[in-house]
Design a protein around this motif. Structure first.
Motif, PDB file in Angstrom:
ATOM      1  N   TRP A   1       0.466  -0.510  -0.039  1.00 54.29           N
ATOM      2  CA  TRP A   1      -0.216  -0.176  -0.168  1.00 54.29           C
ATOM      3  C   TRP A   1       0.580   1.253  -0.376  1.00 54.29           C
ATOM      4  O   TRP A   1       1.527   1.434   0.567  1.00 54.29           O
ATOM      5  CB  TRP A   1      -1.063   0.127   1.125  1.00 54.29           C
ATOM      6  CG  TRP A   1      -2.512   0.660   0.696  1.00 54.29           C
ATOM      7  CD1 TRP A   1      -2.415   2.242   1.914  1.00 54.29           C
ATOM      8  CD2 TRP A   1      -2.406   0.937   0.180  1.00 54.29           C
ATOM      9  NE1 TRP A   1      -3.403   2.860   1.162  1.00 54.29           N
ATOM     10  CE2 TRP A   1      -4.115   1.695   0.227  1.00 54.29           C
ATOM     11  CE3 TRP A   1      -3.218   0.042  -0.524  1.00 54.29           C
ATOM     12  CZ2 TRP A   1      -5.083   1.958  -0.655  1.00 54.29           C
ATOM     13  CZ3 TRP A   1      -4.444  -0.224  -1.641  1.00 54.29           C
ATOM     14  CH2 TRP A   1      -5.297   1.357  -1.803  1.00 54.29           C
ATOM     15  N   GLN A   2       0.952   2.216  -1.271  1.00 51.46           N
ATOM     16  CA  GLN A   2       1.727   3.739  -1.051  1.00 51.46           C
ATOM     17  C   GLN A   2       3.114   2.705  -1.037  1.00 51.46           C
ATOM     18  O   GLN A   2       3.573   4.421  -0.287  1.00 51.46           O
ATOM     19  CB  GLN A   2       1.025   4.810  -0.437  1.00 51.46           C
ATOM     20  CG  GLN A   2      -0.677   4.478  -0.106  1.00 51.46           C
ATOM     21  CD  GLN A   2      -0.494   6.403   0.990  1.00 51.46           C
ATOM     22  OE1 GLN A   2       0.015   6.606   1.165  1.00 51.46           O
ATOM     23  NE2 GLN A   2      -1.749   7.018  -0.184  1.00 51.46           N
ATOM     24  N   GLY A   3       3.527   1.810  -2.052  1.00 45.58           N
ATOM     25  CA  GLY A   3       4.594   1.413  -1.758  1.00 45.58           C
ATOM     26  C   GLY A   3       5.208   0.798  -0.784  1.00 45.58           C
ATOM     27  O   GLY A   3       6.596   0.460  -0.869  1.00 45.58           O
ATOM     28  N   LYS A   4       4.803   0.420   0.435  1.00 48.27           N
ATOM     29  CA  LYS A   4       4.768  -0.463   1.262  1.00 48.27           C
ATOM     30  C   LYS A   4       4.578  -1.314   1.453  1.00 48.27           C
ATOM     31  O   LYS A   4       3.274  -1.902   1.322  1.00 48.27           O
ATOM     32  CB  LYS A   4       4.811   1.324   2.311  1.00 48.27           C
ATOM     33  CG  LYS A   4       5.670   1.763   2.525  1.00 48.27           C
ATOM     34  CD  LYS A   4       5.423   2.610   3.768  1.00 48.27           C
ATOM     35  CE  LYS A   4       3.840   3.299   4.572  1.00 48.27           C
ATOM     36  NZ  LYS A   4       3.420   4.343   3.283  1.00 48.27           N
ATOM     37  N   PRO A   5       5.592  -2.510   1.363  1.00 45.34           N
ATOM     38  CA  PRO A   5       4.833  -3.866   1.295  1.00 45.34           C
ATOM     39  C   PRO A   5       4.862  -4.394   3.217  1.00 45.34           C
ATOM     40  O   PRO A   5       4.771  -3.666   4.292  1.00 45.34           O
ATOM     41  CB  PRO A   5       6.003  -4.749   1.580  1.00 45.34           C
ATOM     42  CG  PRO A   5       7.361  -3.414   2.266  1.00 45.34           C
ATOM     43  CD  PRO A   5       6.921  -2.263   1.665  1.00 45.34           C
ATOM     44  N   PHE A   6       3.835  -5.142   3.291  1.00 49.03           N
ATOM     45  CA  PHE A   6       2.613  -5.561   4.727  1.00 49.03           C
ATOM     46  C   PHE A   6       3.226  -7.089   4.385  1.00 49.03           C
ATOM     47  O   PHE A   6       2.572  -7.320   3.845  1.00 49.03           O
ATOM     48  CB  PHE A   6       1.477  -4.696   4.555  1.00 49.03           C
ATOM     49  CG  PHE A   6       1.781  -3.247   5.273  1.00 49.03           C
ATOM     50  CD1 PHE A   6       1.865  -2.325   6.253  1.00 49.03           C
ATOM     51  CD2 PHE A   6       1.440  -2.440   4.106  1.00 49.03           C
ATOM     52  CE1 PHE A   6       1.453  -1.430   6.655  1.00 49.03           C
ATOM     53  CE2 PHE A   6       1.442  -1.134   4.470  1.00 49.03           C
ATOM     54  CZ  PHE A   6       1.996  -1.014   4.891  1.00 49.03           C
ATOM     55  N   HIS A   7       3.142  -7.265   6.058  1.00 49.72           N
ATOM     56  CA  HIS A   7       2.964  -8.869   6.085  1.00 49.72           C
ATOM     57  C   HIS A   7       3.294  -9.269   7.362  1.00 49.72           C
ATOM     58  O   HIS A   7       4.430  -9.403   7.733  1.00 49.72           O
ATOM     59  CB  HIS A   7       4.026 -10.140   3.982  1.00 49.72           C
ATOM     60  CG  HIS A   7       4.048 -11.393   4.224  1.00 49.72           C
ATOM     61  ND1 HIS A   7       2.920 -11.995   4.447  1.00 49.72           N
ATOM     62  CD2 HIS A   7       4.753 -12.621   4.925  1.00 49.72           C
ATOM     63  CE1 HIS A   7       2.632 -13.226   4.118  1.00 49.72           C
ATOM     64  NE2 HIS A   7       4.019 -13.682   5.011  1.00 49.72           N
ATOM     65  N   MET A   8       2.243 -10.152   7.476  1.00 50.51           N
ATOM     66  CA  MET A   8       2.019 -11.072   8.401  1.00 50.51           C
ATOM     67  C   MET A   8       1.183 -12.522   8.441  1.00 50.51           C
ATOM     68  O   MET A   8      -0.118 -12.268   8.144  1.00 50.51           O
ATOM     69  CB  MET A   8       1.110 -10.039   9.869  1.00 50.51           C
ATOM     70  CG  MET A   8       1.092 -10.728  10.583  1.00 50.51           C
ATOM     71  SD  MET A   8       0.551  -9.321  12.176  1.00 50.51           S
ATOM     72  CE  MET A   8      -0.236 -10.853  13.575  1.00 50.51           C
ATOM     73  N   GLN A   9       1.996 -12.831   8.495  1.00 52.24           N
ATOM     74  CA  GLN A   9       1.246 -14.836   8.224  1.00 52.24           C
ATOM     75  C   GLN A   9       0.621 -14.905   9.568  1.00 52.24           C
ATOM     76  O   GLN A   9       2.159 -15.754  10.094  1.00 52.24           O
ATOM     77  CB  GLN A   9       2.063 -15.356   7.457  1.00 52.24           C
ATOM     78  CG  GLN A   9       1.386 -17.337   7.194  1.00 52.24           C
ATOM     79  CD  GLN A   9       0.046 -16.933   6.295  1.00 52.24           C
ATOM     80  OE1 GLN A   9       0.265 -15.614   5.238  1.00 52.24           O
ATOM     81  NE2 GLN A   9      -0.694 -16.954   6.538  1.00 52.24           N
ATOM     82  N   SER A  10       0.079 -15.071  10.468  1.00 52.38           N
ATOM     83  CA  SER A  10      -0.188 -15.136  12.180  1.00 52.38           C
ATOM     84  C   SER A  10      -1.295 -15.919  12.446  1.00 52.38           C
ATOM     85  O   SER A  10      -2.126 -16.420  13.223  1.00 52.38           O
ATOM     86  CB  SER A  10      -0.342 -14.010  12.664  1.00 52.38           C
ATOM     87  OG  SER A  10      -1.371 -12.817  12.549  1.00 52.38           O
ATOM     88  N   ALA A  11      -2.447 -15.677  10.969  1.00 55.22           N
ATOM     89  CA  ALA A  11      -3.656 -16.477  11.433  1.00 55.22           C
ATOM     90  C   ALA A  11      -3.054 -17.754  11.247  1.00 55.22           C
ATOM     91  O   ALA A  11      -2.605 -18.586  10.109  1.00 55.22           O
ATOM     92  CB  ALA A  11      -5.457 -16.103  10.334  1.00 55.22           C
ATOM     93  N   ARG A  12      -3.788 -19.062  11.545  1.00 59.72           N
ATOM     94  CA  ARG A  12      -3.287 -20.710  11.514  1.00 59.72           C
ATOM     95  C   ARG A  12      -3.521 -21.049  10.374  1.00 59.72           C
ATOM     96  O   ARG A  12      -4.807 -20.506   9.863  1.00 59.72           O
ATOM     97  CB  ARG A  12      -4.016 -21.310  12.489  1.00 59.72           C
ATOM     98  CG  ARG A  12      -5.863 -21.700  12.327  1.00 59.72           C
ATOM     99  CD  ARG A  12      -5.704 -21.973  13.754  1.00 59.72           C
ATOM    100  NE  ARG A  12      -7.658 -21.601  13.815  1.00 59.72           N
ATOM    101  CZ  ARG A  12      -8.455 -22.966  13.648  1.00 59.72           C
ATOM    102  NH1 ARG A  12      -7.594 -23.805  12.736  1.00 59.72           N
ATOM    103  NH2 ARG A  12      -9.930 -22.826  13.713  1.00 59.72           N
ATOM    104  N   PRO A  13      -3.096 -21.673   9.757  1.00 58.35           N
ATOM    105  CA  PRO A  13      -3.275 -22.911   8.928  1.00 58.35           C
ATOM    106  C   PRO A  13      -4.720 -23.931   8.884  1.00 58.35           C
ATOM    107  O   PRO A  13      -5.085 -24.303  10.174  1.00 58.35           O
ATOM    108  CB  PRO A  13      -2.388 -23.032   7.704  1.00 58.35           C
ATOM    109  CG  PRO A  13      -0.759 -22.806   8.252  1.00 58.35           C
ATOM    110  CD  PRO A  13      -1.489 -23.141  10.345  1.00 58.35           C
TER     111      PRO A  13
END
Length: 275
Positions: A240-252
């Motif tokens: 978003w607006q050139g900035k990456p966001f990533h958080m894979q915290s919810a369980r598979p």
């Protein structure tokens, strides 16, 4: 101050937010999403409410509409169903047509007020499943959703305060992401923001232009209905607006929860978080 209106049964579950900035060649497709509204999602499993929303110029909170920015706010009865929705063809269609796209899955921590005469409740243990106990232990960004129905006769007075408050939000220390949204021009407005910590959000809320706008809204009773929701981010992804966001915290799906700490998040530092 809200008008006295009959309130529907409380809404409880898990929230999914999608923000999109469409490529120029797909602006028409985006406008059709606004026209179609909730209709394309009527058969999505577990979906309890959906709002397809436009935005102000540049994704902000202004009288000038954006031709490319759009938001989708959904609630689901269960976390598993919210996660499955991220792979739904409708969500993939947004991603494939967007220059930038951000998605987040969130648990409601607290809420006050109403939206369409309906209150929101904190996400229940049943809605979160195996993650009910562990999500509260994670140090991670949280999101704030505010929305209001503005009394039509007071819309111009409200809009005298809104631009300055939005400008302050875009520059607030600790605000990682912010977008102005709307169900209808001028009178049904919404703001979604992502925060590094509670103190940063409080500093914004109780100082400067936002504090002035809040005081004016209360004094002059600008709103016929309003809602404030605080949410814990469980999972997010995108740019978003050139900035990456990533958080894979919810369980598979079907597995025990595997939560990442805030130190593993890929996101801008507070100094670079002005949006």
């Amino acid at each position: 101050m809200e008008a006295n209106v009959p309130v529907h049964d409380p809404l409880s579950g898990v929230v999914v937010v999608l923000l999109a900035d469409f490529l120029r060649q797909h602006q028409g497709w985006g406008w059709l999403r606004l026209v179609a509204g909730a209709t394309p999602y009527k058969d999505v499993p577990g979906l309890t409410t959906v709002k397809v929303m436009g935005s102000g110029h540049g994704g902000g909170f202004s009288l000038r509409p954006s031709a490319t920015h759009q938001g989708l706010i959904c609630t689901f009865s269960h976390l598993d169903l919210a996660l499955k929705f991220l792979d739904n063809p409708s969500v993939q269609a947004y991603r494939s047509r967007a220059r930038e796209c951000w998605t987040g899955v969130m648990a409601v921590q607290s809420a006050r007020g109403h939206w369409d005469k309906q209150t929101w409740q904190a996400s229940s243990a049943q809605a979160l499943g195996e993650q009910a106990e562990s999500h509260s232990q994670v140090t991670a960004p949280f999101a704030v959703l505010t929305r209001a129905s503005i009394v039509p006769s007071k819309a111009m007075a409200f809009w005298r305060y809104a631009p300055a408050a939005q400008a302050d939000l875009g520059q607030a220390t600790g605000c990682l992401l912010a977008m102005g949204l709307g169900e209808a021009p001028l009178v049904r407005q919404c703001t979604f923001s992502l925060w590094q910590d509670t103190e940063a959000m409080r500093q914004y809320a109780h100082k400067g232009a936002h504090q002035v706008a809040s005081a004016a809204a209360h004094k002059h009773q600008f709103f016929s209905e309003s809602l404030f929701v605080r949410m814990q981010v469980l999972q997010m992804a995108g740019v978003w607006q050139g900035k990456p966001f990533h958080m894979q915290s919810a369980r598979p799906l079907g597995k025990a929860p595997t939560l990442q700490s805030a130190s593993t998040l890929v996101m801008p530092t507070p100094e670079a978080s002005h949006v």
